[in-house]
Design an enzyme around this catalytic site. Structure first.
Site, PDB file in Angstrom:
ATOM      1  N   ASP A  30      -2.665  19.844 -46.893  1.00  0.00           N
ATOM      2  CA  ASP A  30      -3.608  20.584 -46.046  1.00  0.00           C
ATOM      3  C   ASP A  30      -3.885  19.782 -44.782  1.00  0.00           C
ATOM      4  O   ASP A  30      -3.567  18.596 -44.698  1.00  0.00           O
ATOM      5  CB  ASP A  30      -4.906  20.876 -46.791  1.00  0.00           C
ATOM      6  CG  ASP A  30      -5.615  19.615 -47.245  1.00  0.00           C
ATOM      7  OD1 ASP A  30      -4.925  18.676 -47.705  1.00  0.00           O
ATOM      8  OD2 ASP A  30      -6.846  19.545 -47.121  1.00  0.00           O
TER       9      ASP A  30
ATOM     10  N   HIS B 169     -35.794  34.631 -30.361  1.00  0.00           N
ATOM     11  CA  HIS B 169     -35.620  34.637 -28.908  1.00  0.00           C
ATOM     12  C   HIS B 169     -36.582  33.598 -28.325  1.00  0.00           C
ATOM     13  O   HIS B 169     -37.782  33.649 -28.603  1.00  0.00           O
ATOM     14  CB  HIS B 169     -35.945  36.049 -28.424  1.00  0.00           C
ATOM     15  CG  HIS B 169     -35.674  36.302 -26.977  1.00  0.00           C
ATOM     16  ND1 HIS B 169     -36.244  35.573 -25.970  1.00  0.00           N
ATOM     17  CD2 HIS B 169     -34.887  37.225 -26.370  1.00  0.00           C
ATOM     18  CE1 HIS B 169     -35.825  36.048 -24.799  1.00  0.00           C
ATOM     19  NE2 HIS B 169     -34.995  37.040 -25.034  1.00  0.00           N
TER      20      HIS B 169
ATOM     21  N   ASP C 156      -1.154   7.915 -46.568  1.00  0.00           N
ATOM     22  CA  ASP C 156      -2.055   8.860 -45.902  1.00  0.00           C
ATOM     23  C   ASP C 156      -2.952   8.093 -44.944  1.00  0.00           C
ATOM     24  O   ASP C 156      -4.133   8.371 -44.808  1.00  0.00           O
ATOM     25  CB  ASP C 156      -2.881   9.621 -46.960  1.00  0.00           C
ATOM     26  CG  ASP C 156      -3.765  10.690 -46.344  1.00  0.00           C
ATOM     27  OD1 ASP C 156      -3.468  11.125 -45.220  1.00  0.00           O
ATOM     28  OD2 ASP C 156      -4.765  11.054 -46.981  1.00  0.00           O
TER      29      ASP C 156
ATOM     30  N   HIS D   9      -6.976  14.202 -37.178  1.00  0.00           N
ATOM     31  CA  HIS D   9      -8.278  14.892 -37.118  1.00  0.00           C
ATOM     32  C   HIS D   9      -8.678  15.274 -35.699  1.00  0.00           C
ATOM     33  O   HIS D   9      -9.690  15.937 -35.509  1.00  0.00           O
ATOM     34  CB  HIS D   9      -9.431  14.061 -37.715  1.00  0.00           C
ATOM     35  CG  HIS D   9      -9.340  13.902 -39.191  1.00  0.00           C
ATOM     36  ND1 HIS D   9     -10.461  13.855 -39.981  1.00  0.00           N
ATOM     37  CD2 HIS D   9      -8.283  13.792 -40.024  1.00  0.00           C
ATOM     38  CE1 HIS D   9     -10.070  13.700 -41.251  1.00  0.00           C
ATOM     39  NE2 HIS D   9      -8.754  13.656 -41.280  1.00  0.00           N
TER      40      HIS D   9
ATOM     41  N   GLU E  60      -7.406  17.973 -49.532  1.00  0.00           N
ATOM     42  CA  GLU E  60      -7.875  16.612 -49.227  1.00  0.00           C
ATOM     43  C   GLU E  60      -8.873  16.594 -48.093  1.00  0.00           C
ATOM     44  O   GLU E  60      -9.867  15.869 -48.129  1.00  0.00           O
ATOM     45  CB  GLU E  60      -6.671  15.713 -48.899  1.00  0.00           C
ATOM     46  CG  GLU E  60      -6.991  14.212 -48.945  1.00  0.00           C
ATOM     47  CD  GLU E  60      -7.482  13.623 -47.632  1.00  0.00           C
ATOM     48  OE1 GLU E  60      -7.993  12.498 -47.655  1.00  0.00           O
ATOM     49  OE2 GLU E  60      -7.375  14.289 -46.575  1.00  0.00           O
TER      50      GLU E  60
END
Lengths: 524, 524
Positions: A148, A277, A244, A494, A213
């Site tokens: 992943d 708001h 990794d 990343h 992961e």
């Protein structure tokens, strides 16, 4: 550095053809082997067997096929943190299963159940388990990797499409190229290279490839500890290897024997059941954002010192011998600073301080706020509920439970001081730090393999990041675990424009092949 | 309250058919007109003309068509802050142009150029200009409204699809239902109702409908001041009316004579050229988020007091006579608190204090952070560049330039105290506050119309929000500007589950028709 070593490096710099590189490498290998006089001990059988030189030659001949397989893998957007990509995650796992089958592994997809998102049960992608070889005489290595990736959008600031592998300046750009699809494919290519030169794989292999992961490896720990271990999956495992992570810098290889842990916090403040708001409600409510910003502002000072009471108390004391280690590490603070274009580094940019604060001291980062305005432009909202995200990287000997307790106590104290009528809640997810003994024969074998490829002794280094499965695999197998990086320190995992250098990818394949060879020579 | 008034309210509560409501309303109208003894002066011709009762009857007969037209309008996701909806914005403007043409208006789409987003030029949606009637004997009213909406996703917490108008419990849920598509269509329906009963419109109308209001009305000021005004568009305008706000509460109508302004800030801090992995870089950089949170934490205290030096200095002093006004306003703090499920309101929930802090004192809200993690889950990023968003609602006599100067000076001082090596930059967008004289005949005419519909004197109120075009229209026309709200105070404009009550929508159409009638009787 010998003339030949220089020549090999220049081959890359000047993009010389693979054949030139290979013949230089073989020349070098022979010379190197004959004149060996280093701290690293090379196996005596290798030169005569010529296995590795042949493999290196094979690898250099197949560069294009390695690139195109990585291109295929990168094209599957297996983003684990966003359920809309869940099908792609499953597709990615099955794609890799096919590849393992092709090299002769027996494989299975293990169901690891569901995760809960916004109160809904969402099926987790399966974990790919594989076994290649079952020769009792050989050592067995358990290899872990993940399929992943982190999310990526071109609009985040990518110069190319993130899910399309693009080569530029001898770099392969694409999400997952270095984290962790490149390294996972590296194992596949290394196995294939043994086949390609007609040599039997010198070790047995076991594979654990997951696809969660980047999202806390959900379901994996239970699978490893409660299912695979009792079923005997780890019984014949001798060594565990994970690729990794990355070199410390951009030129010198390293082997990693330590990781920081992580303690991740969700700090929630609610002032109303919905967003309001700011014109209509501004001035009449105690705004949740104001409370959250106050709390997040109490955590760390401008120099990165964590302000949580007693947080440094359990950190392993720095010995004189450990202190001296940092001096010899190959790390250039100015190159590091320039690579991220930071105006100034912390700790006045002093190398030893930087390394220690990356590896052996905790750090606290403020990641962001969920529920507040995040879009470009001028949104005039008073968010009703906001969740601040921060984390502490844990180090030896910080226990996650102890750190969580300190953080909770500190936040509760600050919240009481604030005296806000709003609702506050803090939760955590944590994993402890990990270290191994770098003098272990397994590390020495990896060091020999690395020296063979890169012609230099690797640094024995630690990392600031966290790979919680490292500890789980250590516990499940009871064996020595080693982190063998493929990519370089500027690969931008990343981040935007993640890449792997062609050199790191290709030499990494050779490194993995050499590592398998070296480990095969270790006693059972 | 008379028996008949109660009966009309009960018709709504018990969902009685429109015909019952209408006959009760006409009964009431006759009684009311004969027995008039209030502060509001009704025109003497109305009863004999019976124009308005006929119109009210017509409106009640056409409720379903009003709902389905609003459904059509809501279905066009004309989100102005996100360029991916820009085509929908253009489609929305053209849709409304067709509707104005159908009632006989001459229309044109005015090009207002481009906006710059991320360095790219993006075409703005055109502004719809219209003219209906050119009778020199009649008063001319300029009506402004906007066709764009705030962003909305079901996943934000909507119970229904935001761009699908859904009726539940006599409420019409959908983005733009109350802000501002419902009111804009209200004008259209009111014009149609005159046609429907065969009566000539008693006034001339000029329309300014834009599609960038929620994103700073880009291009509109230049169009109004530099093009339409010099071209004589406003020469024959006698009164300006805007329906883009809400009642103070949920039961009593109001007419609005004041708005706060806004000064919106973009506070940017950069520590690196890209986002960084918090494991790899945590402990070695001066994190931008930590600096930004520090600065955002210096702006306001937990009770909403703004900490910027001298910020309250120019606020108009509170006179005894103004102070007494707040006591008589119909406003229930506990109902207000419950409607948003806030644990506790500011200023100990004291009514007069709440109204003053909504209307006549500035408030500061922290809206969010661009560039930081905002997704659910545990993203471990160190953002490289973050932009904090906050705004101050301005009040009489705060000048935007003066407020911006105070904020810049304060932030620069705090930044110097911080001593961070990072880059900081602050920019602002501002518009001043607006007030009118509520004793003006225009306001009295609107009050008569309101009383006719809702059987009660409306509160003369101010609002905490900002509609910068109000000031521009005041300047461009030189005429009295009035804000005539259609929706209720709990309509949740800008928030999840925005709605308009069926009652407010339908009675609002009648209100607009009555307002046109009342203004027609004012001297030219």
């Amino acid at each position: 550095m010998s003339v030949i070593l220089k020549a090999i490096r220049l081959c890359y710099d000047f993009r010389l053809p693979a054949s030139t590189r290979t013949s230089l490498a073989i020349n070098y290998y022979n010379i190197f082997h004959k004149n060996i006089s280093t701290a690293v001990d090379l196996p005596q059988t290798m030169a005569s067997e010529k296995i590795l030189p042949n493999i290196f030659q094979f690898v250099d001949k197949n560069i294009n096929s390695y690139k195109s397989l990585l291109k295929e893998a990168v094209a599957i957007p297996s983003v684990s943190c966003d359920v809309k990509y869940r099908d792609d995650c499953v597709r990615m796992v099955k794609w890799m299963q096919d590849k393992l089958k092709e090299v002769g592994a027996t494989t299975e997809l293990r169901d690891v159940g569901f995760q809960t998102i916004d109160g809904k049960e969402v099926k987790l992608p399966p974990v790919l388990i594989g076994t290649l070889g079952n020769d009792k005489k050989k050592n067995t290595i358990c290899v872990y990797g993940h399929l992943d990736v982190q999310p990526a959008l071109k609009s985040d600031g990518w110069l190319t499409e993130p899910f399309e592998l693009v080569e530029r300046d001898n770099k392969l750009y694409g999400r997952g190229s270095t984290d962790d699809k490149g390294p996972v494919l590296g194992w596949l290519h290394a196995i294939n290279a043994y086949k390609g030169v007609g040599v039997e794989l010198p070790v047995n292999l076991k594979f654990v490839f997951e696809c969660m992961e980047e999202s806390g490896s959900e379901g994996l720990d239970a699978l490893l500890i409660e299912q695979l271990k009792p079923a005997g999956f780890f019984n014949d495992v001798d060594y565990v290897c994970i690729s990794d992570n990355y070199w410390l810098g951009t030129t010198k290889p390293c082997i990693t024997y330590g990781l920081r842990g992580i303690s991740y916090y969700f700090l929630e403040v609610e002032c109303a059941k919905m967003d309001l708001h700011s014109g209509v409600y501004g001035g009449t409510v105690h705004e949740a954002m104001s409370d959250l910003i106050y709390l997040m502002g109490q955590l760390v000072d401008k120099d990165g010192k964590i302000l949580i009471t007693d947080i440094y108390k359990s950190v392993a004391p720095l010995t004189e011998s450990e202190k001296s280690l940092y001096t010899n590490i190959d790390f250039d603070p100015e190159a590091y600073r320039k690579s991220i274009e930071a105006p100034k580094l912390a700790h006045n940019g002093v190398k030893e301080q930087l390394l220690m604060h990356r590896w052996r001291y905790p750090s606290l980062s403020l990641h962001g706020i969920e529920g507040a305005a995040f879009q470009p432009g001028a949104k005039t909202v008073i968010p009703g509920k906001v969740i601040g995200k921060f984390s502490i990287r844990l180090v030896p000997n910080q226990e996650p439970e102890e750190v969580e307790k300190l953080v909770f106590e500190y936040i509760n104290k600050k919240w009481a001081e604030r005296g806000s009528p709003n609702k506050m809640r803090i939760t955590a997810q944590s994993g402890r730090a990990w270290t191994e003994n770098p003098d272990h024969p397994h590390y020495q074998a990896a060091a020999r393999a690395t020296k063979l490829i890169y012609q230099t002794d690797p640094d024995m280094s630690r990392e600031g990041g966290s790979i919680p499965v490292t500890i789980t695999l250590q516990e499940a197998s009871g064996r020595n675990v080693l982190l063998l990086p493929m990519g370089a320190g500027d690969d931008m995992a990343h981040s935007q424009n993640e890449k792997i250098n062609v050199r790191n990818y290709i030499e990494g394949i050779k490194l993995f092949a050499a590592y398998l060879y070296e480990v095969s020579k270790l006693p059972k």
